[in-house]
Design an enzyme around this catalytic site. Structure first.
Site, PDB file in Angstrom:
ATOM      1  N   ILE A 150       4.154 -38.381  10.655  1.00  0.00           N
ATOM      2  CA  ILE A 150       4.795 -38.726   9.374  1.00  0.00           C
ATOM      3  C   ILE A 150       4.842 -37.507   8.445  1.00  0.00           C
ATOM      4  O   ILE A 150       5.756 -37.353   7.649  1.00  0.00           O
ATOM      5  CB  ILE A 150       4.080 -39.940   8.738  1.00  0.00           C
ATOM      6  CG1 ILE A 150       4.448 -41.193   9.543  1.00  0.00           C
ATOM      7  CG2 ILE A 150       4.455 -40.123   7.262  1.00  0.00           C
ATOM      8  CD1 ILE A 150       3.676 -42.429   9.204  1.00  0.00           C
ATOM      9  N   ALA A 183     -25.629 -36.604  34.145  1.00  0.00           N
ATOM     10  CA  ALA A 183     -25.734 -38.016  33.776  1.00  0.00           C
ATOM     11  C   ALA A 183     -25.024 -38.254  32.456  1.00  0.00           C
ATOM     12  O   ALA A 183     -25.630 -38.187  31.384  1.00  0.00           O
ATOM     13  CB  ALA A 183     -27.201 -38.434  33.675  1.00  0.00           C
ATOM     14  N   GLU A 220     -20.850 -42.183  23.038  1.00  0.00           N
ATOM     15  CA  GLU A 220     -21.541 -43.453  23.336  1.00  0.00           C
ATOM     16  C   GLU A 220     -20.916 -44.161  24.523  1.00  0.00           C
ATOM     17  O   GLU A 220     -20.831 -45.393  24.567  1.00  0.00           O
ATOM     18  CB  GLU A 220     -21.512 -44.375  22.127  1.00  0.00           C
ATOM     19  CG  GLU A 220     -22.249 -43.780  20.966  1.00  0.00           C
ATOM     20  CD  GLU A 220     -22.841 -44.820  20.059  1.00  0.00           C
ATOM     21  OE1 GLU A 220     -22.479 -45.986  20.157  1.00  0.00           O
ATOM     22  OE2 GLU A 220     -23.682 -44.433  19.251  1.00  0.00           O
ATOM     23  N   SER A 235     -21.423 -40.594  31.886  1.00  0.00           N
ATOM     24  CA  SER A 235     -21.069 -42.025  31.933  1.00  0.00           C
ATOM     25  C   SER A 235     -22.137 -42.812  32.678  1.00  0.00           C
ATOM     26  O   SER A 235     -22.463 -43.942  32.315  1.00  0.00           O
ATOM     27  CB  SER A 235     -19.723 -42.203  32.638  1.00  0.00           C
ATOM     28  OG  SER A 235     -18.712 -41.565  31.914  1.00  0.00           O
TER      29      SER A 235
HETATM   30  C1  LIG Z   1     -19.481 -34.132  20.350  1.00  0.00           C
HETATM   31  C2  LIG Z   1     -20.358 -34.917  21.272  1.00  0.00           C
HETATM   32  C3  LIG Z   1     -21.562 -35.430  20.793  1.00  0.00           C
HETATM   33  C4  LIG Z   1     -22.404 -36.150  21.650  1.00  0.00           C
HETATM   34  N1  LIG Z   1     -23.602 -36.616  21.172  1.00  0.00           N
HETATM   35  C5  LIG Z   1     -24.491 -37.204  22.029  1.00  0.00           C
HETATM   36  C6  LIG Z   1     -25.805 -37.555  21.588  1.00  0.00           C
HETATM   37  O1  LIG Z   1     -26.165 -37.378  20.430  1.00  0.00           O
HETATM   38  N2  LIG Z   1     -26.666 -38.075  22.499  1.00  0.00           N
HETATM   39  C7  LIG Z   1     -26.333 -38.271  23.796  1.00  0.00           C
HETATM   40  O2  LIG Z   1     -27.164 -38.747  24.568  1.00  0.00           O
HETATM   41  N3  LIG Z   1     -25.070 -37.966  24.234  1.00  0.00           N
HETATM   42  C8  LIG Z   1     -24.158 -37.428  23.389  1.00  0.00           C
HETATM   43  N4  LIG Z   1     -22.892 -37.085  23.834  1.00  0.00           N
HETATM   44  C9  LIG Z   1     -22.557 -37.306  25.227  1.00  0.00           C
HETATM   45  C10 LIG Z   1     -21.503 -38.380  25.446  1.00  0.00           C
HETATM   46  O3  LIG Z   1     -22.049 -39.641  25.274  1.00  0.00           O
HETATM   47  C11 LIG Z   1     -20.937 -38.127  26.855  1.00  0.00           C
HETATM   48  O4  LIG Z   1     -20.106 -36.988  26.778  1.00  0.00           O
HETATM   49  C12 LIG Z   1     -20.153 -39.309  27.374  1.00  0.00           C
HETATM   50  O5  LIG Z   1     -21.013 -40.392  27.638  1.00  0.00           O
HETATM   51  C13 LIG Z   1     -19.376 -38.974  28.649  1.00  0.00           C
HETATM   52  O6  LIG Z   1     -20.136 -38.290  29.582  1.00  0.00           O
HETATM   53  P1  LIG Z   1     -19.533 -36.952  30.253  1.00  0.00           P
HETATM   54  O7  LIG Z   1     -19.100 -36.088  29.162  1.00  0.00           O
HETATM   55  O8  LIG Z   1     -20.543 -36.442  31.205  1.00  0.00           O
HETATM   56  O9  LIG Z   1     -18.245 -37.439  31.031  1.00  0.00           O
HETATM   57  P2  LIG Z   1     -18.170 -38.005  32.536  1.00  0.00           P
HETATM   58  O10 LIG Z   1     -19.166 -39.073  32.722  1.00  0.00           O
HETATM   59  O11 LIG Z   1     -18.193 -36.857  33.464  1.00  0.00           O
HETATM   60  O12 LIG Z   1     -16.730 -38.652  32.541  1.00  0.00           O
HETATM   61  C14 LIG Z   1     -15.538 -37.878  32.713  1.00  0.00           C
HETATM   62  C15 LIG Z   1     -14.363 -38.849  32.722  1.00  0.00           C
HETATM   63  O13 LIG Z   1     -14.474 -39.726  33.853  1.00  0.00           O
HETATM   64  C16 LIG Z   1     -14.424 -41.062  33.420  1.00  0.00           C
HETATM   65  N5  LIG Z   1     -15.283 -41.889  34.260  1.00  0.00           N
HETATM   66  C17 LIG Z   1     -16.580 -41.657  34.613  1.00  0.00           C
HETATM   67  N6  LIG Z   1     -17.050 -42.654  35.379  1.00  0.00           N
HETATM   68  C18 LIG Z   1     -16.028 -43.539  35.522  1.00  0.00           C
HETATM   69  C19 LIG Z   1     -15.871 -44.798  36.197  1.00  0.00           C
HETATM   70  N7  LIG Z   1     -16.866 -45.367  36.877  1.00  0.00           N
HETATM   71  N8  LIG Z   1     -14.683 -45.427  36.125  1.00  0.00           N
HETATM   72  C20 LIG Z   1     -13.660 -44.878  35.429  1.00  0.00           C
HETATM   73  N9  LIG Z   1     -13.735 -43.702  34.763  1.00  0.00           N
HETATM   74  C21 LIG Z   1     -14.902 -43.049  34.809  1.00  0.00           C
HETATM   75  C22 LIG Z   1     -14.902 -41.042  31.978  1.00  0.00           C
HETATM   76  O14 LIG Z   1     -14.426 -42.151  31.254  1.00  0.00           O
HETATM   77  C23 LIG Z   1     -14.313 -39.732  31.486  1.00  0.00           C
HETATM   78  O15 LIG Z   1     -12.967 -39.950  31.105  1.00  0.00           O
HETATM   79  C24 LIG Z   1     -22.016 -36.391  22.990  1.00  0.00           C
HETATM   80  C25 LIG Z   1     -20.785 -35.882  23.447  1.00  0.00           C
HETATM   81  C26 LIG Z   1     -19.967 -35.161  22.611  1.00  0.00           C
HETATM   82  C27 LIG Z   1     -18.669 -34.622  23.148  1.00  0.00           C
END
Ligand SMILES: Cc1cc2nc3c(=O)[nH]c(=O)nc-3n(C[C@H](O)[C@H](O)[C@H](O)COP(=O)(O)OP(=O)(O)OC[C@H]3O[C@@H](n4cnc5c(N)ncnc54)[C@H](O)[C@@H]3O)c2cc1C
Length: 379
Positions: free
Chosen positions: A336, A128, A362, A130
């Site tokens: 640059i 979970a 986020e 995005s």
């Molecule tokens: C350094 C770091 C710190 C973080 N800190 C926190 C925190 O403190 N608390 C917390 O809860 N979370 C945290 N996160 C989680 C972060 O919010 C998630 O990584 C982010 O929301 C994306 O989720 P995912 O990595 O599972 O990517 P995915 O959801 O798997 O997405 C992968 C790619 O697919 C794209 N994608 C997915 N669905 C769609 C769609 N419907 N249409 C088009 N494109 C889509 C996305 O844009 C992305 O490019 C952190 C992440 C990082 C890397």
């Protein structure tokens, strides 16, 4: 109104001094070692910055989202990971502000302001990201307690926070409407953490899995009613996205300032490279984009602070635009500096690595575009 402006200005000046005196000398080292900077936590605590958004009655600074943006922007000019520390602290307290009752606020906010306790926001899970409504972590009711079971991942302040705002399913059949919010204290039996992630940027920040194994918490730790968790999480992100945008603006401004200084000093063809129109135009574009991002960020923050009814679109736009600008501006700033931009003796490669995650955190920018489009077509 003037009073608010004065207070914001004072908070901003505190941030500028802290950035220059305390963060600047440590920025490169923190990135190099990847160690969590407890000395900065102490320094931020002393300045009241860890309690920026908390009400005065609980020892906080009573700051609003605009003040948070100002602080985060100033710190981010020097160090992205140090600004993310403050941003995460604010985000971790927001669910308590939004969903907590007065005794929860008294208990947690007083602890944060008196002990400089760190907070975290634990929503994301392996399946979970995005689609954050798809969480699996469960909170099963047992008499007057809840038993938490599940795994959060990529949680900033993972193993170092004292208090976690956690989102878990109390009614798995109801989807998003079955999500509830809780506060879990570090040290609660059944709460453990994964390894620190090896990040390419924001390296002074600890990101880990947060794991619940029969983790028992009393019902007094639930924020709001059962089923209100998703609303609390979504409202938190709506409040914090302008500040995430401000962080991106700060990183972009820091890179731009450095590139201008460098372009004035670097001599090629017997002239400073700043005298070449190709460089001047790059810098003009970088400055224009950064200023446009700043305007959008502070407009979004003003709307959020004024509690306008519809702020989600502007909030998403500000995070989306500012983070894309930060990535572009830091990449151009590396260009640059030529070869010097590509080596670790200079801070620009760090700024470029730090900027990248602002496009992901986020909710990745694809999702922000989805939010913006959704509002436009609804309108
Ligand atoms: C350094 C770091 C710190 C973080 N800190 C926190 C925190 O403190 N608390 C917390 O809860 N979370 C945290 N996160 C989680 C972060 O919010 C998630 O990584 C982010 O929301 C994306 O989720 P995912 O990595 O599972 O990517 P995915 O959801 O798997 O997405 C992968 C790619 O697919 C794209 N994608 C997915 N669905 C769609 C769609 N419907 N249409 C088009 N494109 C889509 C996305 O844009 C992305 O490019 C952190 C992440 C990082 C890397």
């Amino acid at each position: 109104m003037k009073e608010i402006e004065k207070e914001r200005q004072m908070i901003r000046e505190t941030a500028i001094k802290t950035a220059q005196r305390i963060v600047q000398p440590r920025a490169a080292e923190i990135d190099g070692t990847g160690e969590f900077p407890w000395d900065l936590v102490e320094a931020f605590g002393k300045q009241g910055l860890l309690s920026l958004l908390l009400p005065e009655e609980y020892g906080g600074m009573n700051g609003d989202i605009t003040s948070l943006c100002l602080v985060v922007e100033e710190i981010a000019k020097i160090s992205g990971s140090s600004s993310l520390l403050l941003l995460t602290q604010a985000i971790g307290t927001m669910p308590i502000s939004l969903g907590g009752n007065s005794s929860q606020k008294e208990r947690y906010f007083t602890q944060i302001s008196e002990k400089n306790s760190l907070t975290a926001f634990a929503l994301n899970e392996p399946e979970a990201g995005s689609d954050a409504t798809f969480i699996k972590t469960g909170a099963k009711r047992q008499n007057k307690d809840y038993l938490l079971q599940g795994r959060k991942c990529f949680i900033t302040h993972g193993s170092v926070a004292h208090l976690y705002s956690v989102f878990a399913l109390t009614d798995p059949d109801k989807g998003a409407e079955g999500i509830s919010a809780f506060v879990v204290a570090n040290g609660t039996p059944g709460l453990r953490f994964g390894q620190k992630e090896e990040q390419i940027g924001m390296r002074g920040i600890v990101t880990t899995d947060v794991i619940f194994e029969d983790c028992r918490i009393p019902q007094e730790n639930r924020l709001g009613e059962e089923g209100q968790g998703w609303k609390i999480a979504a409202n938190t992100l709506n409040l914090s996205r302008p500040a995430m945008g401000a962080q991106a603006v700060g990183i972009a401004q820091g890179a731009l300032d450095y590139a201008i200084r460098y372009a004035n000093e670097r001599i090629q063809f017997k002239k400073p490279i700043a005298s070449f129109q190709a460089i001047q135009f790059m810098i003009a574009d970088m400055a224009t984009q950064t200023e446009a991002a700043r305007a959008l960020v502070y407009q979004a923050a003003a709307h959020v602070d004024a509690r306008f009814e519809e702020t989600e679109k502007l909030s998403a736009m500000s995070k989306l635009y500012a983070s894309d600008v930060a990535m572009r501006v830091t990449t151009d700033a590396v260009q640059i500096l030529g070869g010097y931009g590509y080596i670790k003796d200079y801070p620009l490669e760090r700024m470029m690595r730090d900027a990248k995650v602002t496009q992901i955190l986020e909710g990745p920018n694809q999702i922000q575009r989805f939010v913006v489009a959704h509002h436009l077509f609804k309108e």
